[in-house]
Design a protein around this motif. Structure first.
Motif, PDB file in Angstrom:
ATOM      1  N   ALA A  40     -14.083  18.498 -21.117  1.00  0.00           N
ATOM      2  CA  ALA A  40     -14.263  17.130 -20.638  1.00  0.00           C
ATOM      3  C   ALA A  40     -13.974  17.081 -19.143  1.00  0.00           C
ATOM      4  O   ALA A  40     -13.176  17.864 -18.621  1.00  0.00           O
ATOM      5  N   LEU A  41     -14.614  16.152 -18.446  1.00  0.00           N
ATOM      6  CA  LEU A  41     -14.412  15.971 -17.019  1.00  0.00           C
ATOM      7  C   LEU A  41     -13.559  14.735 -16.775  1.00  0.00           C
ATOM      8  O   LEU A  41     -13.695  13.730 -17.474  1.00  0.00           O
ATOM      9  N   ASN A  42     -12.698  14.813 -15.774  1.00  0.00           N
ATOM     10  CA  ASN A  42     -11.799  13.712 -15.428  1.00  0.00           C
ATOM     11  C   ASN A  42     -12.345  12.912 -14.256  1.00  0.00           C
ATOM     12  O   ASN A  42     -13.025  13.460 -13.384  1.00  0.00           O
ATOM     13  N   PHE A  43     -11.972  11.646 -14.211  1.00  0.00           N
ATOM     14  CA  PHE A  43     -12.254  10.853 -13.026  1.00  0.00           C
ATOM     15  C   PHE A  43     -11.378  11.347 -11.889  1.00  0.00           C
ATOM     16  O   PHE A  43     -10.258  11.824 -12.127  1.00  0.00           O
ATOM     17  N   ARG A  44     -11.869  11.241 -10.667  1.00  0.00           N
ATOM     18  CA  ARG A  44     -11.086  11.631  -9.497  1.00  0.00           C
ATOM     19  C   ARG A  44      -9.775  10.863  -9.514  1.00  0.00           C
ATOM     20  O   ARG A  44      -9.724   9.702  -9.908  1.00  0.00           O
ATOM     21  N   GLY A  45      -8.697  11.505  -9.102  1.00  0.00           N
ATOM     22  CA  GLY A  45      -7.347  10.939  -9.193  1.00  0.00           C
ATOM     23  C   GLY A  45      -7.195   9.525  -8.698  1.00  0.00           C
ATOM     24  O   GLY A  45      -6.574   8.691  -9.348  1.00  0.00           O
ATOM     25  N   ASP A  46      -7.784   9.203  -7.547  1.00  0.00           N
ATOM     26  CA  ASP A  46      -7.636   7.859  -7.000  1.00  0.00           C
ATOM     27  C   ASP A  46      -8.457   6.816  -7.756  1.00  0.00           C
ATOM     28  O   ASP A  46      -8.292   5.626  -7.550  1.00  0.00           O
ATOM     29  N   LEU A  47      -9.321   7.257  -8.651  1.00  0.00           N
ATOM     30  CA  LEU A  47     -10.171   6.349  -9.423  1.00  0.00           C
ATOM     31  C   LEU A  47      -9.788   6.293 -10.897  1.00  0.00           C
ATOM     32  O   LEU A  47     -10.253   5.428 -11.631  1.00  0.00           O
ATOM     33  N   LEU A  95     -15.375  19.915 -10.837  1.00  0.00           N
ATOM     34  CA  LEU A  95     -16.205  18.725 -10.999  1.00  0.00           C
ATOM     35  C   LEU A  95     -15.324  17.518 -11.277  1.00  0.00           C
ATOM     36  O   LEU A  95     -14.444  17.573 -12.132  1.00  0.00           O
ATOM     37  N   GLU A  96     -15.570  16.442 -10.541  1.00  0.00           N
ATOM     38  CA  GLU A  96     -14.838  15.198 -10.731  1.00  0.00           C
ATOM     39  C   GLU A  96     -15.844  14.072 -10.980  1.00  0.00           C
ATOM     40  O   GLU A  96     -16.962  14.120 -10.470  1.00  0.00           O
ATOM     41  N   VAL A  97     -15.417  13.088 -11.740  1.00  0.00           N
ATOM     42  CA  VAL A  97     -16.252  11.921 -12.007  1.00  0.00           C
ATOM     43  C   VAL A  97     -15.869  10.846 -10.997  1.00  0.00           C
ATOM     44  O   VAL A  97     -14.689  10.582 -10.776  1.00  0.00           O
TER      45      VAL A  97
END
Length: 102
Positions: A40-47, A95-97
């Protein structure tokens, strides 16, 4: 994936994107697909908080692009809904979302 003309870029993050980020993201996502990874891919930390720390699991369809925005079809791990998500390869080749486009 459906025709990308139907995907709205209204929610896309465009600041800081270039041909370099486009090529790097497409290349990294293609490698992700060819490896058969079901990670699974995670959202970028600040988002992440904005998206309730959701993770997405990409379908096995290739990434699409409009301009320098790269997006994929994926399933939300929280809601189970399939949608299009903007992704970006960061400087560490992860890869970040960035956003849910629809």
């Amino acid at each position: 994936m459906s025709d990308n003309a139907s995907i709205s870029m209204e929610k896309a993050i465009t600041v800081g994107l270039s041909e370099v980020t486009l090529a790097r993201t497409l290349e990294l996502f293609a490698a992700h697909l060819s490896s058969g990874s079901d990670r699974a891919l995670n959202f970028r930390g600040d988002l992440a908080e904005r998206y309730s720390y959701d993770k997405i699991k990409p379908t096995m369809k290739p990434a699409q692009s409009q301009g320098n925005v790269v997006f994929i079809e994926a399933v939300s791990q929280k809601t189970g809904e399939t949608a299009h998500y903007q992704i970006l390869a960061n400087q560490w080749k992860l890869l970040e979302v960035l956003s849910r486009l629809n």
